[in-house]
Write an enzyme that holds these catalytic residues in place. Structure first.
Site, PDB file in Angstrom:
ATOM      1  N   HIS A 142      80.527  10.084  94.999  1.00  0.00           N
ATOM      2  CA  HIS A 142      79.779  10.961  93.462  1.00  0.00           C
ATOM      3  C   HIS A 142      78.535  10.502  93.567  1.00  0.00           C
ATOM      4  O   HIS A 142      78.955   9.442  92.565  1.00  0.00           O
ATOM      5  CB  HIS A 142      81.333  11.006  92.770  1.00  0.00           C
TER       6      HIS A 142
ATOM      7  N   HIS B 102      74.469  11.259  91.958  1.00  0.00           N
ATOM      8  CA  HIS B 102      73.772  11.538  92.122  1.00  0.00           C
ATOM      9  C   HIS B 102      71.985  11.330  91.340  1.00  0.00           C
ATOM     10  O   HIS B 102      72.176  10.044  91.700  1.00  0.00           O
ATOM     11  CB  HIS B 102      73.071  11.774  89.930  1.00  0.00           C
TER      12      HIS B 102
ATOM     13  N   LYS C  76      81.250  21.676  95.541  1.00  0.00           N
ATOM     14  CA  LYS C  76      81.433  21.147  94.392  1.00  0.00           C
ATOM     15  C   LYS C  76      82.172  22.341  93.105  1.00  0.00           C
ATOM     16  O   LYS C  76      80.329  23.340  93.219  1.00  0.00           O
ATOM     17  CB  LYS C  76      80.424  20.246  93.937  1.00  0.00           C
TER      18      LYS C  76
ATOM     19  N   HIS D 133      84.479  19.768  89.161  1.00  0.00           N
ATOM     20  CA  HIS D 133      84.330  18.684  87.787  1.00  0.00           C
ATOM     21  C   HIS D 133      85.166  19.371  86.761  1.00  0.00           C
ATOM     22  O   HIS D 133      85.479  20.335  86.571  1.00  0.00           O
ATOM     23  CB  HIS D 133      82.604  19.375  87.243  1.00  0.00           C
TER      24      HIS D 133
ATOM     25  N   HIS E 122      85.451  11.903  89.062  1.00  0.00           N
ATOM     26  CA  HIS E 122      85.045  11.045  87.717  1.00  0.00           C
ATOM     27  C   HIS E 122      86.673  11.672  86.540  1.00  0.00           C
ATOM     28  O   HIS E 122      86.897  11.952  85.634  1.00  0.00           O
ATOM     29  CB  HIS E 122      84.186  11.155  86.742  1.00  0.00           C
TER      30      HIS E 122
ATOM     31  N   ASP F 190      79.886   8.512  89.747  1.00  0.00           N
ATOM     32  CA  ASP F 190      78.969   8.824  89.026  1.00  0.00           C
ATOM     33  C   ASP F 190      77.342   8.928  88.552  1.00  0.00           C
ATOM     34  O   ASP F 190      77.001   9.123  87.227  1.00  0.00           O
ATOM     35  CB  ASP F 190      79.415   9.609  87.781  1.00  0.00           C
TER      36      ASP F 190
HETATM   37  O1  DOR Z   1      77.649  12.528  82.582  1.00  0.00           O
HETATM   38  C1  DOR Z   1      77.563  12.891  84.014  1.00  0.00           C
HETATM   39  N1  DOR Z   1      76.271  14.153  83.937  1.00  0.00           N
HETATM   40  N2  DOR Z   1      78.538  13.983  83.761  1.00  0.00           N
HETATM   41  C2  DOR Z   1      78.187  15.317  85.089  1.00  0.00           C
HETATM   42  O2  DOR Z   1      79.351  16.029  85.071  1.00  0.00           O
HETATM   43  C3  DOR Z   1      76.664  15.572  85.877  1.00  0.00           C
HETATM   44  C4  DOR Z   1      76.277  14.300  85.255  1.00  0.00           C
HETATM   45  C5  DOR Z   1      74.287  14.510  85.720  1.00  0.00           C
HETATM   46  O3  DOR Z   1      74.488  15.898  86.844  1.00  0.00           O
HETATM   47  O4  DOR Z   1      73.616  14.039  84.679  1.00  0.00           O
HETATM   48 ZN    ZN Z   2      78.885  13.871  88.456  1.00  0.00          ZN
END
Ligand code: DOR
Ligand code: ZN
Length: 347
Positions: A14, A16, A100, A137, A175, A248
């Site tokens: 996971h 980003h 997702k 999520h 998460h 995450d």
């Molecule tokens: O804390 C988070 N940040 N939780 C999420 O589900 C998305 C993520 C983000 O994209 O910044």
């Molecule tokens: Zn995330």
């Protein structure tokens, strides 16, 4: 010879990465240590179609620093208008490893997410048929539900009915932050797994709120009470293959975190392996780290684990950490575990 750990190069289930300058700045923080990662689709606009995922993958591959070998594994962002045929074709091509589900309004860039799950049923039914996992999520969004209860309520009111209706659908609860969700996963007969972040193994909600508000510990789902953190540690270090690492790691520039309405997200890619080795050592479970960080998620997503390895050595002096990463759009603050780290990745 200092204590040494050799692991298959890890799999982040996971991650980003964003796009543009931020992608350029953060990708190397992951590709330095990780062989592969499941990349989240919550860009603006989101990655909804096969074609968009293909283009996004090409931009990521282009940005991998020379010398690193890193495989981005792509996901699609589920909407109420997602075309089941496009999803099936993206899966059949080998490009897309999961879809997702963001409940609309649950978190960062979730406004195109799902309001009425019923409307996404045709896609979910097709995914169950073809064996394509759904990453969730898992938080309800109703204003009447306390933010610390949103995951547990989701498990009871959305996840459980969905799994009863589509027992063949493979689901990853992303998460996981509560003992309730850990227990639910352990009790499920099959087709359910959970990813766990390094920060939820390290902080509880005091980190965010006690002694002043600390925006860099704010993420969603928000960290919970200490008993939940302990349940997550027990699950992560148990060797149970249904629990695996999903960092995450979620970059936001400081100006978007340190303000009156700060964004949710912890950026941890740079020190994830050092943090995990610390946690697993504290739990006397170092021999379980490779399974958690490198093997369980690759088995779950049907992707071979890396052949290459990464080596960590326990040094006497704390490791140096950058603190901030420069992006060209502003600085990003690295997760501070609030204790010195001694496990250094050998680079
Ligand atoms: O804390 C988070 N940040 N939780 C999420 O589900 C998305 C993520 C983000 O994209 O910044
Ligand atoms: Zn995330």
């Amino acid at each position: 010879m200092p204590p040494t750990l050799i692991l298959r190069r890890p799999f982040d289930a996971h991650l980003h990465l964003r796009d543009g300058k931020v992608l350029q700045a953060v990708l190397g923080e992951t590709s330095r240590d990780f062989a592969q990662a499941i990349v989240m689709p919550n860009l603006v606009p989101p990655i909804v179609t096969w074609r968009q995922a293909e283009d996004y993958r090409a931009r990521i591959v282009e940005a991998v620093p020379r010398g690193d070998r890193f495989k981005p594994l792509m996901t699609l962002y589920l909407t109420e208008r997602t075309d089941p045929d496009d999803v099936a074709a993206a899966h059949a091509s080998g490009l897309v490893k999961a879809v997702k589900l963001y409940p609309a309004g649950a978190t960062t860039n979730s406004s195109s997410g799902v309001r009425h799950l019923e409307r996404a049923m045709p896609v979910l039914e097709r995914m169950a048929e073809i064996g394509l996992p759904l990453c969730i999520h898992g938080e309800v969004t109703g204003a009447e539900i306390d933010i610390f209860d949103r995951e547990a309520v989701f498990v009871e009111t959305i996840l459980d009915p969905l799994r009863r209706r589509l027992p063949d659908l493979k689901v990853t609860m992303e998460h996981v932050t509560t003992a309730d969700c850990v227990d639910y996963i352990k009790e499920a007969p099959a087709k359910l797994a959970g990813s766990i972040t390094p920060h939820h193994l390290i902080i509880n909600r005091n980190a965010i709120l006690a002694g002043g508000i600390k925006p860099h510990y704010y993420c969603l789902p928000v960290a919970k009470r200490e008993r939940h953190r302990l349940a997550l540690r027990a699950a992560a270090t148990s060797g149970d293959s249904r629990f695996f690492l999903g960092t995450d790691s979620a970059p936001h520039v400081d100006s978007m975190k340190e303000c009156a309405c700060g964004c949710a997200g912890v950026f941890n890619a740079t020190n994830t392996l050092s943090c995990l080795a610390h946690v697993f050592e504290q739990e006397d479970a170092l021999e379980k780290l490779e399974a958690f960080a490198s093997l369980h998620a690759s088995a779950w997503y049907g992707v071979p684990p890396a052949d290459e390895t990464v080596t960590l050595m326990r040094q006497v002096d704390p490791i140096g950490q950058p603190g901030k990463i420069e992006t060209g759009e502003g600085q990003i603050t690295l997760f501070d575990p609030m204790f010195p780290l001694h496990w250094a990745v050998q680079r």
